[in-house]
Design a protein around this motif. Structure first.
Motif, mmCIF file in Angstrom:
data_model
loop_
_atom_site.group_PDB
_atom_site.id
_atom_site.type_symbol
_atom_site.label_atom_id
_atom_site.label_comp_id
_atom_site.label_asym_id
_atom_site.label_seq_id
_atom_site.Cartn_x
_atom_site.Cartn_y
_atom_site.Cartn_z
ATOM 1 N N GLU A 190 0.838 -1.325 -0.033
ATOM 2 C CA GLU A 190 -0.054 0.022 0.108
ATOM 3 C C GLU A 190 0.801 1.127 0.060
ATOM 4 O O GLU A 190 1.889 1.325 0.461
ATOM 5 N N ASN A 191 0.314 2.164 -0.451
ATOM 6 C CA ASN A 191 1.107 3.487 -0.384
ATOM 7 C C ASN A 191 2.302 3.605 -1.098
ATOM 8 O O ASN A 191 3.455 4.368 -0.787
ATOM 9 N N ARG B 103 -3.387 -1.945 -2.414
ATOM 10 C CA ARG B 103 -4.519 -1.083 -2.059
ATOM 11 C C ARG B 103 -3.762 0.430 -2.093
ATOM 12 O O ARG B 103 -2.440 0.443 -1.527
ATOM 13 N N ASN B 104 -4.611 1.271 -2.501
ATOM 14 C CA ASN B 104 -4.114 2.759 -2.508
ATOM 15 C C ASN B 104 -2.408 3.098 -3.009
ATOM 16 O O ASN B 104 -1.838 3.665 -2.480
ATOM 17 N N ASN B 105 -2.351 2.313 -4.143
ATOM 18 C CA ASN B 105 -0.939 2.681 -4.836
ATOM 19 C C ASN B 105 -1.222 3.703 -5.950
ATOM 20 O O ASN B 105 -2.078 3.788 -6.521
ATOM 21 N N ASN C 298 -8.577 0.694 -4.705
ATOM 22 C CA ASN C 298 -8.348 1.837 -4.331
ATOM 23 C C ASN C 298 -6.808 2.464 -4.908
ATOM 24 O O ASN C 298 -6.136 3.527 -4.400
ATOM 25 N N ASN C 299 -6.691 1.762 -5.955
ATOM 26 C CA ASN C 299 -5.332 2.345 -6.802
ATOM 27 C C ASN C 299 -5.594 3.224 -7.903
ATOM 28 O O ASN C 299 -6.684 3.247 -8.592
ATOM 29 N N ASN D 45 -10.966 1.222 -8.202
ATOM 30 C CA ASN D 45 -9.733 1.895 -8.712
ATOM 31 C C ASN D 45 -9.912 2.962 -9.888
ATOM 32 O O ASN D 45 -11.282 3.011 -10.436
ATOM 33 N N SER E 147 -10.679 10.928 -4.710
ATOM 34 C CA SER E 147 -11.697 10.772 -3.486
ATOM 35 C C SER E 147 -12.816 9.720 -3.769
ATOM 36 O O SER E 147 -13.349 9.028 -2.802
ATOM 37 N N PHE F 186 -9.384 6.904 -2.560
ATOM 38 C CA PHE F 186 -7.817 7.081 -2.338
ATOM 39 C C PHE F 186 -7.491 7.950 -1.519
ATOM 40 O O PHE F 186 -8.124 8.941 -1.325
ATOM 41 N N LYS F 187 -6.420 7.744 -0.722
ATOM 42 C CA LYS F 187 -6.173 8.669 0.443
ATOM 43 C C LYS F 187 -4.554 8.926 0.108
ATOM 44 O O LYS F 187 -3.486 8.063 -0.002
#
Length: 320
Positions: A166-167, A189-191, A216-217, A255, A310, A314-315
């Motif tokens: 992630e991230n 996730r979230n990449n 969430n990518n 995504n 958002s 995604f953060k």
């Protein structure tokens, strides 16, 4: 050899604030390549805040940081670059057998200019075997190139299982930003994945188990590259699941995808369109939209305030 090797039954040790460079082989090695038994586990090793660069000059298959059979270790805040094979390699057990390589952390590393088109089957981060509780977070990985095949950003090879990615910011890779050969229950996730030269996401073996969750990518690519690597057989769901087997043997959802042409191409050579893909249950909640990065040309991946990212949950994180 390697600059430093924490070999067998080493614990509570590490290397910090050091410059490891001009290497015939690799930088830092943790644990053996064969498992010595649960009573001889190399563990709790810290590799933090080092510059590990310019290696593999005699033995090009060497790695910046190699973690074999070892657990509960941390590789953090390192600058790893200019190697002919792989930046960080972890695990080193083919398939689903027993390993001790669990709960390791690889966080906030800068991994770049790896491969130089010299070796194959490699990546910025490479995992092999079951690694439950392992986390790959906050890394910046870019300029990864291979000789014949490979050159992935995040690469979960044979049997990779129980890993969280992630991230991470991954861009300018010869192959996909993320590739899973085969494995079980990995979470991606979230990449941010951008500009895979040949494709963006790869799944090599279609197993009757939940191989990964990809959510969430943000994924961005040029129109001369593919979105998915492989054929339809790589991505089909398990239509006749046995008892205890999931139909959705991989999950992609929420995504944001953006081909820089602005038009979603056919996903595979089998003329699988984006509409068909979603109708069959893939990518629920995913959207096609410009994420509005500050500058793709300058590889500035900060998001503008009006970004639609958002909408997929995604953060953003601090890319510095």
């Amino acid at each position: 050899g390697y600059g430093l090797w924490f070999r067998i039954d080493v614990a509570q040790s590490g290397i910090r604030n050091s410059h490891v460079h001009d290497l015939g082989a690799g930088g830092v090695r943790i644990g053996p390549t064969s498992q010595g038994g649960a009573k001889q586990v190399t563990q709790f090793i810290t590799v933090d805040n080092n510059i590990i660069q310019h290696g593999g000059r005699i033995f090009p298959d060497a790695i910046g940081v190699f973690l074999g059979h070892a657990s509960d270790s941390a590789v953090t805040h390192n600058d790893i670059g200019d190697f002919y094979y792989t930046g960080i390699s972890a695990g080193w057990h083919w398939g689903y057998g027993e390993t001790v390589s669990h709960r390791n952390r690889y966080e906030n590393n800068h991994i770049h200019h790896i491969g130089w088109g010299y070796t194959s089957d490699m990546g910025g981060f490479y995992n092999l075997g079951s690694s439950f509780g392992t986390v790959i977070r906050g890394n910046h990985i870019h300029d990864i190139s291979s000789y014949r095949y490979g050159g992935w950003g995040l690469y979960t090879d044979e049997g990779s299982s129980g890993i969280l990615m992630e991230n991470n910011l991954v861009h300018d890779t010869r192959e996909s930003g993320f590739h899973q050969h085969y494995g079980y229950y990995n979470t991606i996730r979230n990449n941010i994945f951008a500009f895979g030269k040949n494709a963006q996401i790869q799944r090599s073996r279609n197993e009757k188990r939940l191989s990964f969750i990809y959510e969430n990518n943000i994924v961005v690519w040029n129109p001369d590259a593919k979105f998915l690597h492989g054929g339809k057989h790589n991505w089909e769901f398990n239509d006749k699941p046995g008892h205890g087997e999931p139909r959705a043997n991989h999950i992609m959802r929420n995504n944001l995808y953006w081909p820089t042409s602005g038009k979603m191409p056919d996903l595979l050579a089998d003329n699988w369109t984006w509409e068909t893909w979603q109708k069959e249950g893939h990518d629920k909640g995913s959207i096609v939209a410009d994420p509005l990065f500050v500058s793709l040309d300058q590889r500035d991946f900060r998001l503008k305030p009006e970004s639609p990212a958002s909408k997929i949950g995604f953060k953003p994180w601090d890319l510095t």
